[in-house]
Design an enzyme around this catalytic site. Sequence first.
Site, PDB file in Angstrom:
ATOM      1  N   GLU A  65      -1.790  -5.458  16.759  1.00  0.00           N
ATOM      2  CA  GLU A  65      -2.061  -4.394  15.797  1.00  0.00           C
ATOM      3  C   GLU A  65      -1.204  -3.201  16.202  1.00  0.00           C
ATOM      4  O   GLU A  65      -1.249  -2.764  17.356  1.00  0.00           O
ATOM      5  CB  GLU A  65      -3.532  -3.981  15.818  1.00  0.00           C
ATOM      6  N   ASP A  76     -10.973   6.748  14.533  1.00  0.00           N
ATOM      7  CA  ASP A  76     -10.529   6.531  15.901  1.00  0.00           C
ATOM      8  C   ASP A  76     -11.126   7.547  16.856  1.00  0.00           C
ATOM      9  O   ASP A  76     -11.340   8.711  16.510  1.00  0.00           O
ATOM     10  CB  ASP A  76      -8.995   6.602  15.968  1.00  0.00           C
ATOM     11  N   TYR A  84     -12.165  -8.434  10.625  1.00  0.00           N
ATOM     12  CA  TYR A  84     -12.293  -7.626  11.832  1.00  0.00           C
ATOM     13  C   TYR A  84     -13.720  -7.086  11.874  1.00  0.00           C
ATOM     14  O   TYR A  84     -14.101  -6.253  11.070  1.00  0.00           O
ATOM     15  CB  TYR A  84     -11.275  -6.486  11.764  1.00  0.00           C
TER      16      TYR A  84
END
Length: 281
Positions: free
Chosen positions: A56, A67, A182
């Site tokens: 990734e 994040d 994911y």
Amino acid sequence: MSADPLSSGRIARRFAALKAEGRAGLITFVTAGDPDPATSRAVLHGLPAAGADLIELGMPFTDPMADGPAIQASSLRALHAGMTVRKTLELVRGFREGDADTPIILMGYYNPIYAYGVDRFLADARDAGVDGLIVVDLPPEEDEELCIPAVKAGVSFVRLTTPTTDETRMPVVMKNTSGFVYYVSIAGITGTASAANTAIDAAVERLKRHTDLPVAVGFGIKTPAQAADVARIADAAVVGSAIVTRLADGLDGSGTVRPGTVEDVLGFVRELAEGVRAARG
């Protein structure tokens, strides 16, 4: 159940190879251009030999809301070093000159892609050798914006699922997902807590009822032992913040890369890969 319309691509081939080997994969995350273009290029090019099965590659953005602090900082370092969407694609193109097999998934946010132009971005990404996208701020209701055009262009659109994705929401999330799923193992930002193995086990089992795609698990995996625990359950373990932190630890007070930092980062990836590869005995 969702099916991958890109069944002959690098992502599908890699997961098929992993299944044939009887093991899970290691997916590594690094931010394009962090902390500078040359170091970023050296790390990226060294990841497959260190044991990364899929990569990734983060597209730096000024407001990476999903994040945690480590990846936010890496994004800012990359932007300060001059990294752009175009340069990120050039980084992939350079990688492809020496590696035709390792899948690369660009992970990021929609705003830079929108500013670049969706059609132009998809054409350039495909031409550079990008295999998939993870765009964390586009829900399924916005699939016409990027997801469906991406799949039509031959680029997988990997979807995130979380512990709060319920049975009603799951089919909506899975509808146009391709490449792999994911699973975000914690309800929060990257690089924070780790989920219990029993919770991951139940989550993967539930996801497998909704899709035939491989399931990768990430968020909160910091050590080879944790990666191995996930690799016993899922089709792949995703490690990002721990790798990015290792890279940041190799910078001096002025942000300059100390000698040996690239080798240290790749050595850590080797340890993660050894854990993943030994997980199922």
